[in-house]
Design a protein around this motif. Sequence first.
Motif, PDB file in Angstrom:
ATOM      1  N   THR A 140      37.281 -24.181  91.919  1.00 56.31           N
ATOM      2  CA  THR A 140      37.710 -25.369  91.197  1.00 56.31           C
ATOM      3  C   THR A 140      37.781 -25.058  89.715  1.00 56.31           C
ATOM      4  N   ARG A 141      38.323 -25.996  88.952  1.00 57.58           N
ATOM      5  CA  ARG A 141      38.417 -25.816  87.496  1.00 57.58           C
ATOM      6  C   ARG A 141      37.048 -25.609  86.855  1.00 57.58           C
ATOM      7  N   LYS A 142      36.056 -26.370  87.311  1.00 51.72           N
ATOM      8  CA  LYS A 142      34.699 -26.253  86.770  1.00 51.72           C
ATOM      9  C   LYS A 142      33.952 -25.051  87.336  1.00 51.72           C
ATOM     10  N   LYS A 143      34.527 -24.424  88.348  1.00 50.76           N
ATOM     11  CA  LYS A 143      33.952 -23.253  89.019  1.00 50.76           C
ATOM     12  C   LYS A 143      32.606 -23.566  89.668  1.00 50.76           C
ATOM     13  N   ASP A 144      32.426 -24.823  90.094  1.00 54.91           N
ATOM     14  CA  ASP A 144      31.197 -25.194  90.778  1.00 54.91           C
ATOM     15  C   ASP A 144      31.349 -25.160  92.292  1.00 54.91           C
ATOM     16  N   ARG A 145      32.580 -25.064  92.781  1.00 58.72           N
ATOM     17  CA  ARG A 145      32.837 -24.946  94.215  1.00 58.72           C
ATOM     18  C   ARG A 145      33.716 -23.732  94.451  1.00 58.72           C
ATOM     19  N   GLN A 146      33.397 -22.996  95.511  1.00 60.84           N
ATOM     20  CA  GLN A 146      34.100 -21.744  95.781  1.00 60.84           C
ATOM     21  C   GLN A 146      34.314 -21.597  97.276  1.00 60.84           C
ATOM     22  N   LEU A 147      35.491 -21.103  97.642  1.00 60.97           N
ATOM     23  CA  LEU A 147      35.820 -20.814  99.031  1.00 60.97           C
ATOM     24  C   LEU A 147      36.376 -19.397  99.071  1.00 60.97           C
ATOM     25  N   THR A 148      35.681 -18.507  99.762  1.00 57.66           N
ATOM     26  CA  THR A 148      36.128 -17.120  99.896  1.00 57.66           C
ATOM     27  C   THR A 148      36.528 -16.884 101.334  1.00 57.66           C
TER      28      THR A 148
ATOM     29  N   VAL B 281      36.445 -14.307 107.970  1.00 54.57           N
ATOM     30  CA  VAL B 281      35.122 -14.715 107.504  1.00 54.57           C
ATOM     31  C   VAL B 281      35.332 -15.736 106.387  1.00 54.57           C
ATOM     32  N   ILE B 282      34.746 -16.931 106.566  1.00 58.13           N
ATOM     33  CA  ILE B 282      34.856 -18.011 105.588  1.00 58.13           C
ATOM     34  C   ILE B 282      33.490 -18.187 104.935  1.00 58.13           C
ATOM     35  N   ASP B 283      33.453 -18.053 103.618  1.00 59.25           N
ATOM     36  CA  ASP B 283      32.213 -18.197 102.859  1.00 59.25           C
ATOM     37  C   ASP B 283      32.390 -19.368 101.892  1.00 59.25           C
ATOM     38  N   GLU B 284      31.597 -20.413 102.069  1.00 56.13           N
ATOM     39  CA  GLU B 284      31.683 -21.610 101.232  1.00 56.13           C
ATOM     40  C   GLU B 284      30.473 -21.685 100.310  1.00 56.13           C
ATOM     41  N   ARG B 285      30.723 -22.031  99.065  1.00 57.38           N
ATOM     42  CA  ARG B 285      29.668 -22.266  98.077  1.00 57.38           C
ATOM     43  C   ARG B 285      30.060 -23.528  97.317  1.00 57.38           C
ATOM     44  N   GLY B 286      29.330 -24.594  97.523  1.00 58.05           N
ATOM     45  CA  GLY B 286      29.652 -25.857  96.862  1.00 58.05           C
ATOM     46  C   GLY B 286      29.031 -27.000  97.628  1.00 58.05           C
ATOM     47  N   PHE B 287      29.871 -27.897  98.168  1.00 58.82           N
ATOM     48  CA  PHE B 287      29.372 -29.019  98.951  1.00 58.82           C
ATOM     49  C   PHE B 287      28.590 -28.520 100.154  1.00 58.82           C
TER      50      PHE B 287
ATOM     51  N   ARG C 161      37.140 -29.870 102.663  1.00 58.84           N
ATOM     52  CA  ARG C 161      35.757 -30.217 102.340  1.00 58.84           C
ATOM     53  C   ARG C 161      35.401 -29.783 100.914  1.00 58.84           C
ATOM     54  N   GLU C 162      35.825 -28.613 100.507  1.00 55.69           N
ATOM     55  CA  GLU C 162      35.451 -28.091  99.201  1.00 55.69           C
ATOM     56  C   GLU C 162      36.330 -28.606  98.062  1.00 55.69           C
ATOM     57  N   PHE C 163      37.595 -28.930  98.351  1.00 58.00           N
ATOM     58  CA  PHE C 163      38.521 -29.354  97.295  1.00 58.00           C
ATOM     59  C   PHE C 163      39.176 -30.694  97.636  1.00 58.00           C
ATOM     60  N   PRO C 164      38.400 -31.781  97.778  1.00 60.28           N
ATOM     61  CA  PRO C 164      38.985 -33.049  98.227  1.00 60.28           C
ATOM     62  C   PRO C 164      39.883 -33.727  97.191  1.00 60.28           C
ATOM     63  N   ARG C 165      39.555 -33.637  95.918  1.00 60.80           N
ATOM     64  CA  ARG C 165      40.327 -34.323  94.885  1.00 60.80           C
ATOM     65  C   ARG C 165      40.854 -33.371  93.818  1.00 60.80           C
ATOM     66  N   SER C 166      40.927 -32.113  94.126  1.00 63.32           N
ATOM     67  CA  SER C 166      41.388 -31.122  93.147  1.00 63.32           C
ATOM     68  C   SER C 166      42.915 -31.098  93.090  1.00 63.32           C
ATOM     69  N   HIS C 167      43.426 -30.809  91.902  1.00 67.58           N
ATOM     70  CA  HIS C 167      44.867 -30.664  91.724  1.00 67.58           C
ATOM     71  C   HIS C 167      45.233 -29.232  91.350  1.00 67.58           C
ATOM     72  N   GLN C 168      44.361 -28.553  90.657  1.00 69.30           N
ATOM     73  CA  GLN C 168      44.564 -27.171  90.245  1.00 69.30           C
ATOM     74  C   GLN C 168      43.353 -26.349  90.696  1.00 69.30           C
ATOM     75  N   LEU C 169      43.610 -25.135  91.148  1.00 69.77           N
ATOM     76  CA  LEU C 169      42.555 -24.220  91.573  1.00 69.77           C
ATOM     77  C   LEU C 169      42.768 -22.873  90.925  1.00 69.77           C
TER      78      LEU C 169
END
Length: 91
Positions: free
Chosen positions: A29-37, A46-52, A76-84
């Motif tokens: 995300t823009r704030k870099k508080d949520r990440q999906l690898t 392999v899905i690695d989630e860091r955030g919610f 789940r990780e980017f519900p209201r994001s517009h830019q990543l």
Amino acid sequence: MKSINVKQAERLVKALAKAGPVTKVTLLTRKKDRQLTIERGTAAVVIDERGFYTGQISLNLSDGQAKHALLQAFKREFPRSHQLYLHQEKD
């Protein structure tokens, strides 16, 4: 890292559910508080989630569950994001 629209990122995630060359993509995300690898191998994803949700799951590409799980994690990780932010590695 480059900034991309969320619709472009969603198309990229759908494309990763198909077989292809080994690749690793990280979306933030823009704030870099949520990440999906997403790391795609020859037969598994392999899905690695860091955030919610924080965790890692591995899915087989042949059974068709990978695309659904990838889209669920994306929503789940980017519900209201517009830019990543996108960081992509190819092997």
